[in-house]
Design an enzyme around this catalytic site. Structure first.
Site, short mmCIF file in Angstrom:
data_model
loop_
_atom_site.label_atom_id
_atom_site.label_comp_id
_atom_site.label_asym_id
_atom_site.label_seq_id
_atom_site.Cartn_x
_atom_site.Cartn_y
_atom_site.Cartn_z
N GLY A 115 -5.35 -3.43 -4.88
CA GLY A 115 -4.99 -4.23 -6.05
C GLY A 115 -5.95 -4.02 -7.20
O GLY A 115 -7.11 -3.61 -7.01
N GLY A 140 -6.10 11.29 1.10
CA GLY A 140 -7.51 11.09 0.78
C GLY A 140 -7.64 9.67 0.26
O GLY A 140 -6.73 8.85 0.44
N ASP A 173 6.28 -4.99 14.85
CA ASP A 173 4.92 -4.65 15.26
C ASP A 173 5.04 -3.34 16.02
O ASP A 173 5.61 -3.31 17.12
CB ASP A 173 4.35 -5.76 16.15
CG ASP A 173 2.97 -5.42 16.68
OD1 ASP A 173 2.48 -4.30 16.42
OD2 ASP A 173 2.38 -6.27 17.37
N TYR A 220 -11.36 4.79 14.26
CA TYR A 220 -10.34 5.23 13.30
C TYR A 220 -10.24 6.75 13.24
O TYR A 220 -9.15 7.33 13.33
CB TYR A 220 -10.66 4.68 11.91
CG TYR A 220 -9.66 5.10 10.86
CD1 TYR A 220 -8.43 4.46 10.75
CD2 TYR A 220 -9.95 6.13 9.95
CE1 TYR A 220 -7.49 4.84 9.78
CE2 TYR A 220 -9.02 6.51 8.98
CZ TYR A 220 -7.81 5.86 8.89
OH TYR A 220 -6.89 6.23 7.93
N GLY A 263 0.80 -1.23 0.00
CA GLY A 263 0.00 0.00 0.00
C GLY A 263 0.83 1.28 0.00
O GLY A 263 1.86 1.39 -0.68
N ILE A 264 0.36 2.23 0.78
CA ILE A 264 0.99 3.55 0.81
C ILE A 264 2.42 3.46 1.36
O ILE A 264 3.33 4.13 0.87
CB ILE A 264 0.13 4.52 1.65
CG1 ILE A 264 -1.18 4.82 0.90
CG2 ILE A 264 0.88 5.80 1.97
CD1 ILE A 264 -2.20 5.61 1.70
N VAL A 276 -5.53 0.91 -2.56
CA VAL A 276 -4.41 0.02 -2.18
C VAL A 276 -4.84 -1.45 -2.24
O VAL A 276 -4.18 -2.31 -1.68
CB VAL A 276 -3.91 0.34 -0.75
CG1 VAL A 276 -3.28 1.72 -0.69
CG2 VAL A 276 -5.02 0.22 0.27
N1 LIG Z 1 -5.54 3.96 1.73
C1 LIG Z 1 -6.19 5.08 2.05
O1 LIG Z 1 -7.13 5.53 1.36
C2 LIG Z 1 -5.77 5.87 3.27
C3 LIG Z 1 -6.41 7.11 3.51
C4 LIG Z 1 -6.04 7.84 4.61
C5 LIG Z 1 -5.04 7.40 5.46
N2 LIG Z 1 -4.44 6.20 5.22
C6 LIG Z 1 -3.37 5.78 6.16
O2 LIG Z 1 -2.19 5.46 5.44
C7 LIG Z 1 -1.50 4.40 6.11
C8 LIG Z 1 -1.28 3.24 5.16
O3 LIG Z 1 -2.56 2.82 4.67
P1 LIG Z 1 -2.72 1.71 3.54
O4 LIG Z 1 -4.03 1.99 2.91
O5 LIG Z 1 -1.51 1.64 2.72
O6 LIG Z 1 -2.85 0.41 4.45
P2 LIG Z 1 -2.64 -1.14 4.07
O7 LIG Z 1 -3.57 -1.89 4.95
O8 LIG Z 1 -2.69 -1.34 2.59
O9 LIG Z 1 -1.13 -1.41 4.55
C9 LIG Z 1 -0.80 -1.27 5.90
C10 LIG Z 1 0.51 -1.97 6.17
O10 LIG Z 1 0.78 -1.86 7.57
C11 LIG Z 1 1.13 -3.13 8.08
N3 LIG Z 1 0.77 -3.22 9.50
C12 LIG Z 1 -0.46 -3.42 10.03
N4 LIG Z 1 -0.37 -3.47 11.37
C13 LIG Z 1 0.93 -3.28 11.67
C14 LIG Z 1 1.65 -3.21 12.89
N5 LIG Z 1 1.04 -3.41 14.07
N6 LIG Z 1 2.97 -2.97 12.85
C15 LIG Z 1 3.59 -2.80 11.66
N7 LIG Z 1 2.98 -2.89 10.49
C16 LIG Z 1 1.66 -3.11 10.49
C17 LIG Z 1 0.36 -4.12 7.23
O11 LIG Z 1 0.95 -5.43 7.29
C18 LIG Z 1 0.45 -3.47 5.85
O12 LIG Z 1 1.64 -3.87 5.17
C19 LIG Z 1 -2.35 4.04 7.34
O13 LIG Z 1 -1.87 4.74 8.47
C20 LIG Z 1 -3.73 4.54 6.94
O14 LIG Z 1 -4.54 4.83 8.06
C21 LIG Z 1 -4.78 5.42 4.14
#
Ligand SMILES: NC(=O)c1ccc[n+]([C@@H]2O[C@H](COP(=O)([O-])OP(=O)(O)OC[C@H]3O[C@@H](n4cnc5c(N)ncnc54)[C@H](O)[C@@H]3O)[C@@H](O)[C@H]2O)c1
Length: 264
Positions: A195, A189, A64, A158, A23-24, A193
């Site tokens: 796929g 925003g 973690d 959240y 993801g991000i 993520v």
């Molecule tokens: N995707 C969005 O639209 C979006 C929007 C706003 C904010 N965010 C924020 O961006 C960040 C990344 O989001 P994403 O969409 O890529 O998430 P995702 O779920 O695709 O990826 C999250 C990653 O964090 C890892 N992870 C989960 N718990 C963990 C832990 N306890 N310790 C270490 N690693 C851990 C997972 O294994 C995964 O690789 C997050 O903080 C999310 O809240 C995402």
């Protein structure tokens, strides 16, 4: 003469990105490596962290972020393996599966999400700030917030956690500015993520994402001014800005990278 490319260049810098296995986080780790940084990719799933590291020529470790002593060890490990810690990106976060009507949110759900999204960010900031202060050459901390920090919709668990991250960021920015450590929040925003191709945004009806989002969120997505879901690398580009000399006088900000979400 110095060029703007020099300001973006992260050669010689060491970055640690949490949750960088997908993801991000993966995009941010990739973007920082593209800018020249040596990157430590950590994730609760070591195999995904390793995959990212292999793709970008970085290093990997299991972490973690909710485990305080593991966080302390991981930040020191980054220094012993890569020589320094200049940039920390607190990306690891949970969001799906912790929402729903408030009366259905169990203590376990609440604590599980906050232990990662809030405690984890705090543990990492604390460990990194200590190291960066000892190094005496400043640093950058980037905390992943969300548009949900200021526009609710995913749920109290959240949304509350991301508001907490946003104020923690400002408080730390104030405290650490005299040490040359800039602390900023990056607020994505809707960023696809999951796929495959993201669903189209047609501006007509709420997008059917299959995700358990509140109607308000689905409606905002359907009206997103940019007209498309964000790509994770768009967050990567913003992270390079916050990690680089380009943002030398920027600290304590909440930077939406949201396709115009917060204009709605
Ligand atoms: N995707 C969005 O639209 C979006 C929007 C706003 C904010 N965010 C924020 O961006 C960040 C990344 O989001 P994403 O969409 O890529 O998430 P995702 O779920 O695709 O990826 C999250 C990653 O964090 C890892 N992870 C989960 N718990 C963990 C832990 N306890 N310790 C270490 N690693 C851990 C997972 O294994 C995964 O690789 C997050 O903080 C999310 O809240 C995402």
């Amino acid at each position: 003469m110095v060029s703007t490319a020099d300001w973006i260049d992260l050669t010689g810098k060491v970055a640690h990105v949490t949750g960088g296995g997908k993801g991000i986080g993966k995009a941010i780790a990739t973007a920082l490596a593209m800018a020249g940084a040596k990157v430590m990719v950590s994730d609760i799933k070591l195999e995904t962290a390793q995959e990212t590291a292999d793709e970008i020529g970085g290093s990997a470790m299991a972490l973690d972020v909710a485990d305080r002593s593991a966080v302390d060890a991981a930040m020191h490990n980054t220094v012993s393996r890569l020589g320094a810690l200049d940039i920390l990106v607190n990306n690891a976060g949970l969001y799906l599966g912790y929402g729903g009507p408030v009366e259905d949110i169990t203590d376990e759900m609440w604590k599980a999400l906050w232990s990662v999204n809030v405690d984890g960010v705090f543990y990492c900031c604390r460990a990194a700030a200590k190291i960066m202060k000892e190094q005496g050459k400043g640093g950058r901390i980037i905390n992943l917030a969300s548009t949900q920090a200021v526009t609710p919709g995913v749920g109290v668990t959240y949304d509350g956690s991301k508001a907490a991250v946003t104020m923690m960021t400002k408080a730390l920015a104030l405290e650490l500015a005299p040490h040359g450590i800039n602390v900023n929040a990056l607020a994505p925003g809707p960023t696809w993520v999951h796929g495959g191709e993201p669903p189209l945004i047609d501006g007509q009806a709420p997008v059917r994402t299959g995700l358990p989002l509140a109607d308000t969120v689905a409606d905002r997505i359907s009206r997103l001014p940019a007209g498309h879901w964000g790509d994770p690398m768009e967050q990567g580009k913003a992270a390079v800005f916050l990690a680089s000399e380009m943002s030398s006088f920027v600290t304590g900000i909440y930077l939406p990278c949201d396709g115009g979400w917060l204009t709605l």
